[in-house]
Scaffold this active site. Structure first.
Site, PDB file in Angstrom:
ATOM      1  N   GLU A 190      17.664  88.605   1.174  1.00  0.00           N
ATOM      2  CA  GLU A 190      17.453  87.158   1.107  1.00  0.00           C
ATOM      3  C   GLU A 190      16.042  86.774   0.678  1.00  0.00           C
ATOM      4  O   GLU A 190      15.854  85.873  -0.130  1.00  0.00           O
ATOM      5  CB  GLU A 190      17.753  86.501   2.464  1.00  0.00           C
ATOM      6  CG  GLU A 190      19.223  86.346   2.790  1.00  0.00           C
ATOM      7  CD  GLU A 190      19.847  87.578   3.389  1.00  0.00           C
ATOM      8  OE1 GLU A 190      19.084  88.545   3.686  1.00  0.00           O
ATOM      9  OE2 GLU A 190      21.067  87.625   3.587  1.00  0.00           O
ATOM     10  N   HIS A 259      24.041  84.016  14.868  1.00  0.00           N
ATOM     11  CA  HIS A 259      24.806  83.466  13.750  1.00  0.00           C
ATOM     12  C   HIS A 259      25.176  81.997  13.966  1.00  0.00           C
ATOM     13  O   HIS A 259      26.057  81.493  13.281  1.00  0.00           O
ATOM     14  CB  HIS A 259      26.093  84.269  13.534  1.00  0.00           C
ATOM     15  CG  HIS A 259      25.865  85.579  12.846  1.00  0.00           C
ATOM     16  ND1 HIS A 259      25.190  86.612  13.432  1.00  0.00           N
ATOM     17  CD2 HIS A 259      26.227  86.021  11.621  1.00  0.00           C
ATOM     18  CE1 HIS A 259      25.159  87.640  12.597  1.00  0.00           C
ATOM     19  NE2 HIS A 259      25.779  87.310  11.491  1.00  0.00           N
TER      20      HIS A 259
END
Lengths: 456, 367
Positions: A190, A259
């Protein structure tokens, strides 16, 4: 004893699916690992494998059946050496068992993904426009596809966006239409690809960088803030970074603390960024198109739990919506509920419950978190004099706190009661179903808060 | 070209060094033979007298400009951080002389004044930016570390160590996507070479065969930490081996060696061979920034490099040998000093930005 084969949950958010195809028939012998059926979710077609050995004794759901609930018994098989008719005798017992396990799950799903109950027309859409029904997932895909057709400097990059067709199927079909040059699978990296995207934007392209979820964008936040957001200012307006960072944000379902987080307040605190967090399909499409067209860097926060929901969407050739404009989703005169993203559905649900109790709530969807449409919020406050902010996120330093502060600073004279916020609990999101439910905002909490600001 | 990393003699050397760690202080290489992986060559550039004069003037301009910036910092006219490039002039001069302005792109970290001058940006607007004036290249809103000129293909000027490597890889991505034939020079230091995103970028650059040269300006110290104290593999040109990126280690104190090497690197990258790593062994004479007392190295070490390896003095010696007269070089120095003095005057005479500038350029559009 008969073995029941139940409709499997093939993703954390799957509630139902289509039994697309049976690959076995009654009387077939199967061993573990054999593929029994193909099951279609809203994201993908999955194979359903046998885990036991035995004979398929009964197929209870025919192939091609839509909307089969997770956990419903779809077939039965007899174990090794068992007589087939023993199945019949055990049937009533298991028939009772099955539904018992379900209600809570179904209810939880309802709370997490409410259906919109009432809404005002969007003034941005011309009167008399024909409407089509589309899921948020499809609306987002269409927005990207339309902009990519118009402008060949627009491209998509991210993890699993191309050959896998999107981890959440949002980029489905884009690879086929636009090819590997413009729909690019990245390694799991990322920080690196956010930087490459930002650099490509500085170099004159218009990247759409998909994060599989915004939780992973934490690895990349330096480029979002230091590289993308500040460039125009630091260069005295001569260097641009027109990029869209998009992906699901907020709590999903049972995926635990790392998450499940709403980054809206984080990004909305940064000057130089545009932050959009839409609720329904029409806004998802119209605002994503606006985001791609924008010469500024945009953080576009979606919500996994709404991806599969269908909404009415104006059937226009170019449905682009203005950035920075909130929308009145439901008009009302007694109290204003301000929300965004998944919270809007909960607010609308709460408004309907309140209507039954004689409280007429106005619901505002902020849609853009930065720049914030303070005018629409304050105007509504001056009409209703009471406000509740509903946010699927933590309470501290939140969009809610920002709205509360706005009302104190600029709407104080209009207030008949303190502005109240309804948010998630101030804890990392737990995994256990009951704890998760307790931690997340729901419509009944909004109802309670509204009653309290209405002194009812 | 073959990209499989070959066994290099440096690998054996590393094992030997582990047994007997060298106590020698790091210093700039003097005529050390260039090392490469992946079959790259590093010839010394055969410059004409006119080209050498150009390089000399360019390096001198950077040196004098930085000396003046240091002086203005001492007077309080430049604030915040100010990272001087003195000692490293041959690196950017040699590299920039080989690329095509308007076609290729350049990006670097915060030690960026020299790169801007080498990109042909007017010294006046750079000095005005350093002093935070309205006439600065970023209208006074960027400062020493954050300057950009899209017009000159100079994409910053970035304050976060290592960020420019991913961004530069993105610029290279744009070159390839637009098929404009451009190459990105992404400059970073030995310190940045330990950042994780550098390797994420190496991976994607090679995977996608992007036209980028990763330029490691190894000035031996990441702030105060020497390469040997911070890097398990201190031969930085080999840092791309596990990504199959060929590398070269070049004497960054010799402008002709730099130019020769970069031409080979550019040839490789422009032919579609994907990225190349260039490690330029260089040295900064000043501290990391103006507020660095430089306790981590001795004065003798700095003096030694200045006396033996100074890039400007080295080129000057060649020029004298070529028959250039001392007084011509003095005249050149005078000309350069004038340009720099004028830039300082321009900066000092320029007003600070209007207060209304506080609120401009945050977003491009009104929403």
């Amino acid at each position: 004893m008969a073995i029941q084969l139940k409709m499997p949950a093939l993703s954390p958010t799957m509630e139902e699916g289509t039994l697309a195809k049976w690959l076995v028939k009654e009387g077939d012998e199967v061993t573990s690992g054999d593929i029994l059926a193909e099951i279609e979710t809203d994201k993908a077609t999955m194979e359903f494998e046998a885990i036991d050995e035995g004979v398929i004794s009964k197929i209870l759901i025919a192939e091609g059946t839509d909307g089969v609930a997770v956990g419903a018994v779809i077939a039965e098989m007899t174990g090794e050496g068992e007589e087939q008719d023993s199945v019949v005798s055990s049937e009533p017992v298991v028939a009772e068992e099955a539904p018992e396990a379900e209600p809570e799950q179904i209810e939880a799903a309802k709370v997490a993904a409410p259906t919109p109950v009432s809404r005002a027309d969007d003034p941005a859409v011309p009167e008399g426009t024909a409407m089509v029904s589309l899921t948020v997932r499809e609306a987002l895909r269409d927005a990207m596809a339309e902009e990519m057709r118009k402008d060949d400097t627009v491209f998509v990059m991210g993890e699993e966006v191309a050959e896998y067709q999107g981890a959440y199927k949002v980029t489905q079909g884009l690879l086929d239409e636009f090819g590997a040059k413009r729909v690019i699978d990245t390694p799991i990296t990322e920080h690196g690809f956010a930087g490459i995207g930002a650099g490509a934007a500085m170099g004159g392209l218009k990247p759409i960088v998909e994060f599989m979820t915004f939780n992973f964008a934490m690895q990349a936040i330096d480029h979002i803030i230091n590289s993308a957001a500040k460039t125009n200012y630091m260069s005295g307006g001569q260097m641009r970074c027109p990029i869209v960072f998009r992906g699901p944000n907020g709590a999903a379902s049972r995926v635990g603390a790392q998450h499940s987080q709403n980054y809206g307040p984080w990004y909305a605190s940064v000057p130089g960024l545009i932050v959009i967090s839409p609720y329904d399909a029409a806004d998802a499409k119209g605002l994503l198109k606006a985001a791609i067209q924008s010469p500024d860097p945009v953080v576009f926060l979606e919500n996994e739990l709404i991806y599969g929901q269908s909404f009415e969407l104006p059937d226009l050739e170019d449905h682009t919506l203005p950035i920075g404009k909130a929308r009145i989703m439901r008009e009302g005169g007694d109290v204003t509920i301000v929300s965004y993203s998944i919270g809007v559905g909960l607010a609308l649900e709460a408004a309907d419950k309140l209507a039954g109790e004689g409280i007429d709530a106005e619901v505002i969807d902020l849609r853009t978190l930065r720049p914030l449409d303070t005018e629409t919020v304050l105007k509504s406050l001056s009409k209703t004099n009471r406000m509740v902010v509903a946010e699927e996120g933590w309470p501290a330093c939140s969009i809610s706190s920002e709205i509360v502060s706005l009302c104190m600073e600029q709407g104080f004279d209009d207030l008949d009661a303190p502005v109240t916020r309804v948010t998630n609990e101030d804890v990392p999101l737990p995994y256990a179903a009951n704890l998760e439910k307790a931690a997340l905002i729901d419509s009944s909490r909004i109802v309670d808060a509204v009653k309290s600001v209405c002194y009812r | 070209m073959a990209k499989a990393p070959r066994k290099s003699p440096a690998a054996k050397k590393t094992a030997a060094m582990r047994k007997a760690p060298t106590k020698k202080k790091p210093a700039a290489s003097k005529a050390e033979p260039a090392k490469t992986t992946g079959g790259l060559k590093t010839p010394i550039y055969k410059a004409s007298k006119a080209e050498k004069m150009e390089f000399y003037e360019q390096m001198l301009l950077i040196r004098r400009f930085e000396e003046k910036a240091g002086q203005l910092y001492g007077l309080g006219l430049i604030g915040g951080f100010c990272h001087l490039y003195i000692g490293q002039e041959a690196v950017v001069t040699g590299l920039q002389s080989a690329i095509s302005p308007g076609k290729d792109s350049v990006i670097t970290g915060y030690r960026d004044h020299g790169h801007m001058l080498a990109c042909g940006i007017d010294p006046n607007v750079v000095m005005a930016e350093l002093t935070g004036r309205s006439t600065g290249i970023s209208k006074g809103k960027g400062g020493s570390m954050h300057m950009f000129s899209v017009e000159h293909g100079f994409y910053g000027g970035h304050g976060i160590v290592g960020a420019q490597v991913s961004l530069g890889t993105g610029l290279a991505f744009a070159h390839k996507y637009k098929e404009d034939g451009g190459v990105c020079l992404a400059y970073f230091g030995d310190g940045a070479s330990n950042q994780g995103q550098v390797y994420e970028s190496f991976n994607m650059a090679e995977l996608w065969q992007l036209p980028v040269i990763f330029v490691i300006e190894n000035n031996q110290y990441a702030m105060g930490t020497s390469v040997n104290r911070s890097s398990a593999e201190n031969q930085l040109y080999r840092r791309g081996e596990s990504f199959r990126i060929p590398g070269m280690q070049v004497d960054g104190m010799d402008v002709l060696a730099v130019r020769g090497a970069v031409e080979e690197a550019l040839k490789d990258v422009r032919s579609g061979g994907g990225p190349v790593i260039m490690e330029l062994k260089t040295y900064r004479y000043r501290g990391h920034s103006m507020s660095d007392p430089a306790k981590y190295r001795s004065r003798d070490e700095v003096k030694d490099v200045r006396e033996k390896s100074d890039p400007i003095e080295r080129l000057k010696a060649t020029l004298i040998k070529d028959g250039v007269k001392e007084e011509d070089l003095k005249a050149l120095d005078k000309k350069v000093r004038k340009i720099v003095a004028d830039s300082a005057d321009f900066a000092e005479e320029s007003p600070e930005p209007e207060l209304s500038e506080l609120y401009t350029d945050i977003l491009v559009e009104q929403y």
